[in-house]
Design an enzyme around this catalytic site. Structure first.
Site, PDB file in Angstrom:
ATOM      1  CE  LYS A   1      -2.935   0.948   3.693  1.00 28.82           C
ATOM      2  NZ  LYS A   1      -2.961   2.008   4.330  1.00 28.82           N
ATOM      3  CB  SER A   2       3.586   2.207   2.311  1.00 29.95           C
ATOM      4  OG  SER A   2       2.672   1.723   3.110  1.00 29.95           O
TER       5      SER A   2
ATOM      6  N   GLY B   1      -4.853   8.018   5.130  1.00 30.14           N
ATOM      7  CA  GLY B   1      -4.304   9.164   6.157  1.00 30.14           C
ATOM      8  C   GLY B   1      -2.812   9.352   4.693  1.00 30.14           C
TER       9      GLY B   1
ATOM     10  NE  ARG C   1      -5.415   8.125  10.634  1.00 26.39           N
ATOM     11  CZ  ARG C   1      -4.961   7.410  10.096  1.00 26.39           C
ATOM     12  NH1 ARG C   1      -5.123   7.261   8.519  1.00 26.39           N
ATOM     13  NH2 ARG C   1      -3.516   7.208  10.183  1.00 26.39           N
TER      14      ARG C   1
ATOM     15  CB  SER D   1       5.094  10.443  10.978  1.00 28.23           C
ATOM     16  OG  SER D   1       4.028  10.358  10.000  1.00 28.23           O
TER      17      SER D   1
ATOM     18  CD  GLN E   1       0.172   8.422   6.871  1.00 29.04           C
ATOM     19  OE1 GLN E   1       0.081   9.390   7.663  1.00 29.04           O
ATOM     20  NE2 GLN E   1      -0.351   7.734   6.846  1.00 29.04           N
TER      21      GLN E   1
ATOM     22  CG  ASP F   1       0.546   0.585   9.143  1.00 33.01           C
ATOM     23  OD1 ASP F   1      -0.198   1.196  10.285  1.00 33.01           O
ATOM     24  OD2 ASP F   1       1.153   0.315   8.304  1.00 33.01           O
TER      25      ASP F   1
ATOM     26  CE  LYS G   1      -0.675   4.726  13.086  1.00 33.15           C
ATOM     27  NZ  LYS G   1       0.178   5.421  12.022  1.00 33.15           N
TER      28      LYS G   1
HETATM   29  C1  S3P Z   1       2.707   4.314   6.366  1.00 34.26           C
HETATM   30  C2  S3P Z   1       3.243   5.277   7.496  1.00 34.26           C
HETATM   31  C3  S3P Z   1       2.493   4.980   8.798  1.00 34.26           C
HETATM   32  C4  S3P Z   1       1.473   3.466   8.470  1.00 34.26           C
HETATM   33  C5  S3P Z   1       0.549   3.743   7.149  1.00 34.26           C
HETATM   34  C6  S3P Z   1       1.495   4.543   5.992  1.00 34.26           C
HETATM   35  C7  S3P Z   1       2.895   5.506   4.712  1.00 34.26           C
HETATM   36  O1  S3P Z   1       1.659   5.909   8.696  1.00 34.26           O
HETATM   37  O2  S3P Z   1       0.685   3.766   9.696  1.00 34.26           O
HETATM   38  O3  S3P Z   1      -0.290   2.655   7.016  1.00 34.26           O
HETATM   39  O4  S3P Z   1       3.479   4.831   3.586  1.00 34.26           O
HETATM   40  O5  S3P Z   1       4.092   6.571   4.678  1.00 34.26           O
HETATM   41  P1  S3P Z   1       2.581   7.647   9.835  1.00 34.26           P
HETATM   42  O6  S3P Z   1       3.548   7.499   9.075  1.00 34.26           O
HETATM   43  O7  S3P Z   1       1.580   7.937  10.533  1.00 34.26           O
HETATM   44  O8  S3P Z   1       2.822   6.973  11.285  1.00 34.26           O
END
Ligand code: S3P
Length: 436
Positions: free
Chosen positions: A25-26, A98, A126, A172, A174, A322, A349
């Site tokens: 997914k990421s 998110g 969120r 994080s 993200q 996760d 989350k």
């Molecule tokens: C992700 C980072 C994580 C993870 C999310 C995917 C990403 O979140 O929990 O499912 O793809 O960068 P955070 O960066 O907010 O911890």
């Protein structure tokens, strides 16, 4: 499509079989975003066709990226805009994601037009201030207009941003990626310092697409040199270790199991679930390990004699954030105590994952103590089936279905539609692995 309610019973013969979990997914979100800005066409293979990642792809099409379908929905040709994106005609729907919203905010804030992003009820509650603050320090104009302060919808008045050095207040990926993507479009060096190592897919993809990026030896400092345009180049997305994690746990808690998962991403910033399960006594073997920008390989899991509790170490938390809901399920079947602390991020989350995991584990008869930043689980008490909600959270639904495979009686999870946000085909895999 996942059913709204899924019922399982004890998998008395164990789990057996070989499956290929869907794409990561990421990585899929990032491939869509970078490819849409990039120059030229590229073949994308094994893209995650889940609701979250399809929403990001649709958003990128609104910016002018072109998709030519391939032989399966996961394989297609993506033609980028060569950094000449157009203004979106409609508000951008990020659904439950998110990652989609936060990463796209870094890009949209830097582009010369207005845009608006919104999401579902969970995403609309969120925190978005965590990306608005660093982007605002680069000159971004982002307004959070949600009912809850600092929450989506986000209205963005795009403009040229200035580079920044940003110290992340939380570990994080993200937030790190939102700043780095904005930095790719700004003129000069944008750098971030993270308090702990987080997933490094953005950095690896920067290298794949020829974006100048440096990472310090200890992995905590990352810098990007902008402005830079990605050069599109074919890519294959490995399987998602976060999806594989459900089966790693199921095969470790259900006696008699032996399963193999093919082409699973084994990025060292994502593989702590394997380290921790092995520490608990799991029998996990990796074969055919290879690397193509991201390491990946085949994983075989056999049910061990027993699992034992463990302490999850602070630096491991971002690496398995996760996977904590399903790790908590493994802990409930392990002898002794498992301690999961320093994980307050779980509260923001897709659901408050400390509250939802603790609540559902107690419903099934497990002994759990809740803390502001985590939980302590005393395993070994047999769990009984129950009917539980997943609170719109895909990982809660799948984690407690795994618990149901080793519980007494029937376990039903309600409102399982959210599973489609990350794991299309989950029910087919559940059926396949439990029906031999
Ligand atoms: C992700 C980072 C994580 C993870 C999310 C995917 C990403 O979140 O929990 O499912 O793809 O960068 P955070 O960066 O907010 O911890």
């Amino acid at each position: 499509m996942s059913s709204d309610r899924i019922t399982v019973t004890r998998a008395s013969r164990g789990l057996h079989g070989t499956i290929t979990v869907p794409g990561d997914k990421s990585i899929s979100h990032r491939v869509a975003i970078l490819g849409a800005l990039g120059k030229g066409s590229m073949q994308v293979q094994n893209y995650l066709c889940s609701e979250d990642c399809i929403n990001t792809l649709k958003a990128m099409q609104q910016l002018g990226a072109r998709i030519t379908p391939g032989n399966t929905p996961q394989n297609f040709t993506l033609t980028g805009t060569g950094m000449q994106p157009c203004a979106p005609q409609h508000d951008i729907d990020c659904g439950n994601s998110g990652t989609g919203m936060r990463l796209m905010a870094g890009v949209l804030a830097s582009l010369p037009f207005r845009s608006r992003m919104f999401g579902d009820e969970s995403l609309s509650s969120r925190p978005m201030k965590r990306i608005i603050d660093p982007l605002a320090s680069m000159g971004a104009r982002i307004t959070a207009c949600g009912k809850k302060p600092g929450c989506a919808p986000l209205e963005i008045e795009g403009c040229k941003l200035a580079p920044v050095h940003y110290e992340l207040p939380m570990a994080s990926a993200q937030v790190k990626s939102a700043v780095l993507l904005a930095g790719m479009l700004a003129t000069g060096t944008t750098s971030v310092h993270q308090p702990a190592i987080t997933r490094d897919h953005t950095e690896r993809l920067f290298e794949h697409f020829g974006i100048p990026c440096t990472v310090s030896e200890n992995g905590l400092d990352v810098a990007v040199e902008g402005p830079a345009i990605p050069t599109n180049k074919d890519i294959t997305v490995p399987g998602d270790i976060s999806s594989a994690a459900f089966w790693l746990v199921a095969a470790s808690i259900v006696p008699g199991s032996e399963i193999t998962l093919l082409n699973v991403g084994l990025n060292p910033t994502r593989d702590a679930i394997i380290t921790v399960l092995r520490r608990m006594g799991a029998d996990i073997r990796i074969n055919n390990r290879t690397e193509c920008g991201e390491p990946y390989g085949d994983i075989t899991v056999c049910a061990p004699q027993k699992l034992v509790g463990t302490e999850i170490l602070k630096p491991e938390i971002p690496n398995l954030i996760d996977e904590i809901p399903v790790l908590a399920v493994a802990a409930a079947f392990a002898e002794g105590t498992t301690s999961i602390r320093n994980a307050a991020e779980l509260r923001v989350k897709e659901s408050d994952r400390i509250a939802t995991v603790v609540g559902n584990l107690r419903t099934m008869g497990s002994a759990v103590e809740e803390f502001a930043d985590g939980m302590e689980i005393t395993g070994g008490t047999p769990l009984h089936g129950a009917t539980m909600d997943c609170y719109g959270d895909h990982r809660i639904a799948m984690s407690f279905l795994m618990a149901g495979l080793q519980a007494e009686g029937e376990t039903t999870l309600l409102n399982c539609h959210s599973i489609n946000t990350s794991y299309p085909g989950f029910e087919e895999h559940l059926h396949l692995l439990t029906s031999c």
